[in-house]
Scaffold this motif. Sequence first.
Motif, PDB file in Angstrom:
ATOM      1  N   GLU A  44     -15.906 -30.225 -39.119  1.00 56.31           N
ATOM      2  CA  GLU A  44     -16.439 -30.562 -37.800  1.00 56.31           C
ATOM      3  C   GLU A  44     -16.047 -29.482 -36.811  1.00 56.31           C
ATOM      4  N   GLY A  45     -16.972 -29.116 -35.949  1.00 57.29           N
ATOM      5  CA  GLY A  45     -16.668 -28.135 -34.922  1.00 57.29           C
ATOM      6  C   GLY A  45     -16.875 -26.714 -35.386  1.00 57.29           C
ATOM      7  N   ILE A  46     -16.469 -25.800 -34.523  1.00 57.20           N
ATOM      8  CA  ILE A  46     -16.631 -24.377 -34.773  1.00 57.20           C
ATOM      9  C   ILE A  46     -15.301 -23.813 -35.261  1.00 57.20           C
ATOM     10  N   LEU A  47     -15.346 -23.053 -36.342  1.00 52.02           N
ATOM     11  CA  LEU A  47     -14.141 -22.428 -36.879  1.00 52.02           C
ATOM     12  C   LEU A  47     -13.748 -21.227 -36.030  1.00 52.02           C
ATOM     13  N   SER A  48     -12.482 -20.887 -36.021  1.00 53.77           N
ATOM     14  CA  SER A  48     -12.011 -19.756 -35.220  1.00 53.77           C
ATOM     15  C   SER A  48     -12.389 -18.417 -35.845  1.00 53.77           C
ATOM     16  N   GLN A  49     -12.737 -18.434 -37.136  1.00 53.22           N
ATOM     17  CA  GLN A  49     -13.119 -17.204 -37.828  1.00 53.22           C
ATOM     18  C   GLN A  49     -13.961 -17.572 -39.036  1.00 53.22           C
ATOM     19  N   VAL A  61      -9.963 -17.317 -63.175  1.00 52.78           N
ATOM     20  CA  VAL A  61     -11.194 -16.526 -63.213  1.00 52.78           C
ATOM     21  C   VAL A  61     -12.156 -17.049 -62.144  1.00 52.78           C
ATOM     22  N   GLU A  62     -12.644 -16.139 -61.304  1.00 50.48           N
ATOM     23  CA  GLU A  62     -13.598 -16.520 -60.262  1.00 50.48           C
ATOM     24  C   GLU A  62     -14.971 -16.750 -60.875  1.00 50.48           C
ATOM     25  N   LEU A  63     -15.560 -17.919 -60.574  1.00 52.53           N
ATOM     26  CA  LEU A  63     -16.861 -18.263 -61.124  1.00 52.53           C
ATOM     27  C   LEU A  63     -17.966 -18.241 -60.076  1.00 52.53           C
ATOM     28  N   LYS A  64     -17.616 -18.525 -58.846  1.00 47.29           N
ATOM     29  CA  LYS A  64     -18.567 -18.497 -57.725  1.00 47.29           C
ATOM     30  C   LYS A  64     -17.800 -18.103 -56.483  1.00 47.29           C
ATOM     31  N   SER A  65     -18.521 -17.535 -55.499  1.00 49.16           N
ATOM     32  CA  SER A  65     -17.876 -17.183 -54.240  1.00 49.16           C
ATOM     33  C   SER A  65     -18.923 -17.135 -53.136  1.00 49.16           C
ATOM     34  N   GLY A  66     -18.460 -17.168 -51.906  1.00 53.57           N
ATOM     35  CA  GLY A  66     -19.360 -17.114 -50.763  1.00 53.57           C
ATOM     36  C   GLY A  66     -18.585 -17.058 -49.461  1.00 53.57           C
ATOM     37  N   GLN A  67     -19.314 -17.179 -48.359  1.00 55.37           N
ATOM     38  CA  GLN A  67     -18.728 -17.111 -47.025  1.00 55.37           C
ATOM     39  C   GLN A  67     -19.020 -18.392 -46.263  1.00 55.37           C
ATOM     40  N   LEU A  68     -18.075 -18.806 -45.424  1.00 52.31           N
ATOM     41  CA  LEU A  68     -18.306 -19.868 -44.454  1.00 52.31           C
ATOM     42  C   LEU A  68     -18.453 -19.207 -43.097  1.00 52.31           C
ATOM     43  N   GLU A  69     -19.564 -19.443 -42.458  1.00 49.91           N
ATOM     44  CA  GLU A  69     -19.776 -18.917 -41.116  1.00 49.91           C
ATOM     45  C   GLU A  69     -18.912 -19.698 -40.128  1.00 49.91           C
ATOM     46  N   ARG A  70     -18.667 -19.128 -38.976  1.00 50.82           N
ATOM     47  CA  ARG A  70     -17.868 -19.811 -37.960  1.00 50.82           C
ATOM     48  C   ARG A  70     -18.541 -21.102 -37.514  1.00 50.82           C
ATOM     49  N   GLU A  71     -19.847 -21.059 -37.359  1.00 52.66           N
ATOM     50  CA  GLU A  71     -20.583 -22.223 -36.888  1.00 52.66           C
ATOM     51  C   GLU A  71     -21.493 -22.721 -38.002  1.00 52.66           C
ATOM     52  N   PHE A  72     -21.188 -23.887 -38.519  1.00 56.78           N
ATOM     53  CA  PHE A  72     -22.147 -24.522 -39.418  1.00 56.78           C
ATOM     54  C   PHE A  72     -22.183 -26.000 -39.081  1.00 56.78           C
ATOM     55  N   PHE A  73     -23.393 -26.496 -38.895  1.00 57.68           N
ATOM     56  CA  PHE A  73     -23.564 -27.844 -38.382  1.00 57.68           C
ATOM     57  C   PHE A  73     -24.001 -28.825 -39.453  1.00 57.68           C
ATOM     58  N   SER A  74     -24.146 -28.348 -40.655  1.00 59.45           N
ATOM     59  CA  SER A  74     -24.420 -29.224 -41.794  1.00 59.45           C
ATOM     60  C   SER A  74     -23.590 -28.704 -42.964  1.00 59.45           C
ATOM     61  N   PRO A  75     -23.327 -29.550 -43.935  1.00 58.89           N
ATOM     62  CA  PRO A  75     -22.497 -29.119 -45.069  1.00 58.89           C
ATOM     63  C   PRO A  75     -23.098 -27.927 -45.812  1.00 58.89           C
ATOM     64  N   VAL A  76     -22.224 -27.064 -46.300  1.00 56.40           N
ATOM     65  CA  VAL A  76     -22.627 -25.964 -47.174  1.00 56.40           C
ATOM     66  C   VAL A  76     -22.654 -26.531 -48.589  1.00 56.40           C
ATOM     67  N   ASN A  77     -23.799 -26.448 -49.242  1.00 57.76           N
ATOM     68  CA  ASN A  77     -23.960 -27.008 -50.585  1.00 57.76           C
ATOM     69  C   ASN A  77     -23.827 -25.901 -51.617  1.00 57.76           C
ATOM     70  N   ILE A  78     -22.942 -26.113 -52.594  1.00 60.43           N
ATOM     71  CA  ILE A  78     -22.727 -25.141 -53.668  1.00 60.43           C
ATOM     72  C   ILE A  78     -23.189 -25.775 -54.974  1.00 60.43           C
ATOM     73  N   ASN A  79     -24.112 -25.107 -55.634  1.00 60.40           N
ATOM     74  CA  ASN A  79     -24.628 -25.587 -56.911  1.00 60.40           C
ATOM     75  C   ASN A  79     -23.575 -25.366 -57.997  1.00 60.40           C
ATOM     76  N   THR A  80     -23.193 -26.444 -58.667  1.00 58.57           N
ATOM     77  CA  THR A  80     -22.190 -26.355 -59.736  1.00 58.57           C
ATOM     78  C   THR A  80     -22.725 -26.818 -61.083  1.00 58.57           C
ATOM     79  N   GLU A  81     -24.033 -27.049 -61.174  1.00 58.24           N
ATOM     80  CA  GLU A  81     -24.577 -27.607 -62.421  1.00 58.24           C
ATOM     81  C   GLU A  81     -24.444 -26.658 -63.607  1.00 58.24           C
TER      82      GLU A  81
END
Length: 93
Positions: A44-49, A61-81
């Motif tokens: 909830e809210g805006i992240l500081s970074q 072992v890294e299998l997936k990666s990505g970025q979280l933006e400072r402002e996101f107003f809906s959940p970030v969905n990661i496909n794990t199937e």
Amino acid sequence: IQKVSKPKTSLLPVGLEEERAKAELEEIQLYPNPASNSVNIYSEGILSQEYSWRIINQQGVELKSGQLEREFFSPVNINTENLPDGVYFVVFG
């Protein structure tokens, strides 16, 4: 007795940014758990970074990666199937 003069350099508080980031990351929600086809990251809210995220297995072992933006107003969905059944960790940085 010697007179102590003021330091000639300014003093900077140490650790404030790390404490803010730690508190912020503790508020991030991951659901559902356990996940089968996807997992959501939400805060909830805006992240500081911006933060990076990684999904790693028990061997590190890294299998997936990505970025979280400072402002996101809906959940970030990661496909794990495509991940085989197992225990995984989500690491933020």
